[in-house]
Scaffold this motif. Structure first.
Motif, PDB file in Angstrom:
ATOM      1  N   ASN A  82      -6.970  37.843   5.713  1.00  0.00           N
ATOM      2  CA  ASN A  82      -6.179  37.766   4.475  1.00  0.00           C
ATOM      3  C   ASN A  82      -5.503  36.333   4.447  1.00  0.00           C
ATOM      4  N   LYS A  83      -4.498  36.100   3.477  1.00  0.00           N
ATOM      5  CA  LYS A  83      -3.909  34.975   3.590  1.00  0.00           C
ATOM      6  C   LYS A  83      -2.492  34.968   2.948  1.00  0.00           C
ATOM      7  N   LEU A  84      -1.559  34.049   2.909  1.00  0.00           N
ATOM      8  CA  LEU A  84      -0.219  33.971   2.460  1.00  0.00           C
ATOM      9  C   LEU A  84      -0.203  33.658   0.944  1.00  0.00           C
ATOM     10  N   CYS A  85       0.618  34.399   0.245  1.00  0.00           N
ATOM     11  CA  CYS A  85       0.887  33.832  -1.076  1.00  0.00           C
ATOM     12  C   CYS A  85       2.279  34.013  -1.195  1.00  0.00           C
ATOM     13  N   ALA A  86       2.943  33.397  -2.551  1.00  0.00           N
ATOM     14  CA  ALA A  86       4.378  33.463  -2.616  1.00  0.00           C
ATOM     15  C   ALA A  86       4.714  34.387  -3.925  1.00  0.00           C
ATOM     16  N   LEU A  87       5.343  35.302  -3.823  1.00  0.00           N
ATOM     17  CA  LEU A  87       5.858  36.000  -5.028  1.00  0.00           C
ATOM     18  C   LEU A  87       7.048  35.604  -5.458  1.00  0.00           C
ATOM     19  N   ALA A  88       7.243  35.383  -6.804  1.00  0.00           N
ATOM     20  CA  ALA A  88       8.464  34.674  -7.444  1.00  0.00           C
ATOM     21  C   ALA A  88       9.107  35.310  -8.504  1.00  0.00           C
ATOM     22  N   GLN A  89      10.358  35.505  -8.808  1.00  0.00           N
ATOM     23  CA  GLN A  89      10.751  35.973  -9.769  1.00  0.00           C
ATOM     24  C   GLN A  89      10.456  35.182 -11.246  1.00  0.00           C
ATOM     25  N   PRO A  90      10.521  35.795 -12.448  1.00  0.00           N
ATOM     26  CA  PRO A  90       9.822  35.442 -13.712  1.00  0.00           C
ATOM     27  C   PRO A  90      10.762  34.116 -13.810  1.00  0.00           C
ATOM     28  N   PHE A 114       9.156  35.050  -2.337  1.00  0.00           N
ATOM     29  CA  PHE A 114       9.060  36.044  -1.121  1.00  0.00           C
ATOM     30  C   PHE A 114       7.552  35.641  -0.557  1.00  0.00           C
ATOM     31  N   LEU A 115       7.407  35.375   0.551  1.00  0.00           N
ATOM     32  CA  LEU A 115       6.225  35.111   1.141  1.00  0.00           C
ATOM     33  C   LEU A 115       5.854  36.459   1.779  1.00  0.00           C
ATOM     34  N   THR A 116       4.473  36.654   1.451  1.00  0.00           N
ATOM     35  CA  THR A 116       3.649  37.747   1.776  1.00  0.00           C
ATOM     36  C   THR A 116       2.287  37.575   1.735  1.00  0.00           C
ATOM     37  N   TYR A 117       1.439  38.674   2.038  1.00  0.00           N
ATOM     38  CA  TYR A 117      -0.029  38.547   1.882  1.00  0.00           C
ATOM     39  C   TYR A 117      -0.314  38.537   0.637  1.00  0.00           C
TER      40      TYR A 117
END
Length: 267
Positions: free
Chosen positions: A104-112, A199-202
């Motif tokens: 797996n690898k990390l991505c960033a979730l970001a608010q709109p 937020f940093l998550t898979y």
């Protein structure tokens, strides 16, 4: 030939495996990031196997699962979001060899409302007005991987590691973390409740979060920040007779194809 070798490795437990009754559920524990994919894999395995036992699958942060096993919880098969935790069990004499079965690898979730691209991601994470969320290191490997991103950031911006480590909000994966309601993706739930701006998550978690909160942005980490995650599988001592069979199914093409559907890379 490859799968025969892997199965042979897992079967190093053969001499210590007890003849557990087939009507006892197979106790399977896996990282939370595997929940959706492994639920499908278990269903496919039970359809493919004529005599498949019931499987009690529970999903939680890998580090917490390791602690439960070390404290004596009866587990037959353990799938971790890193190699460290199952290797520790093996080194302690509690399980067989560890096999890497997915990446797996990390991505960033970001608010709109956050203006961010892969190129500007580090700048935004360092921005003192941006709330940066991660999972909890040691309890959840996703948190450990996030802090490895911070280490890589140090090479790009002086003092970045200290700034990011000190500002990171450890919102998920810990023993005292707030739990998302049943059926809710924890990362989508955290972001929907405005607990973080980034937020940093898979990446696999990010895709599932966006399915529930479609306004979220998914930002790929640039190569100079990107961190990969290797997932490890091990059969515990005294395991259920079908633990090795399920492990082989996960590693075999059908299990790997299901993992790929959810964004996991094959070893």
């Amino acid at each position: 030939m490859k799968h025969q070798w892997i199965l042979g490795t897992l079967l190093t437990l053969g001499l210590t495996t007890t003849a557990a009754a087939h009507d006892n559920p197979l106790q399977f524990r896996a990282a939370g990031s595997l929940k959706v994919a492994m639920t499908d894999i278990i269903g496919a395995y039970q359809q493919a196997s004529e005599n498949a036992s019931n499987i009690n699958a529970q999903f939680a942060p890998s580090g917490l699962l390791r602690q439960r096993i070390e404290q004596g919880e009866k587990v037959d098969l353990y799938a971790s979001a890193n190699m460290k935790h199952p290797t520790a069990l093996h080194n302690a004499g509690l399980s067989g060899e560890v096999v890497m079965f997915a990446r797996n690898k990390l991505c960033a979730l970001a608010q709109p409302e956050v203006t961010v691209t892969p190129t500007t991601l580090l700048q935004q994470m360092l921005n003192n007005t941006i709330r940066l969320g991660t999972s909890t290191p040691k309890a959840d490997p996703a948190g450990d991987y996030a802090f490895k991103v911070f280490e890589r950031a140090e090479k790009l911006s002086p003092n970045a590691q200290k700034i990011l480590s000190s500002k990171a909000l450890q919102l998920t994966g810990g023993p005292t973390s707030a739990k998302a309601p049943d059926g809710r993706n924890p990362y989508g739930w955290v972001m929907e409740n405005n607990q973080a701006d980034i937020f940093l998550t898979y990446c696999t978690n990010a895709v599932l979060a966006k399915k529930q909160v479609d306004t979220l942005q998914i930002i790929a980490l640039p190569d100079n920040l990107s961190v990969g995650a290797n997932y490890g599988l091990t059969v515990l001592n005294g395991a259920h007779p079908q633990a090795n069979e399920l492990a082989e199914f996960i590693i075999a093409p059908q299990g790997q194809a299901i993992l790929a559907e959810y964004g996991f890379d094959t070893p």
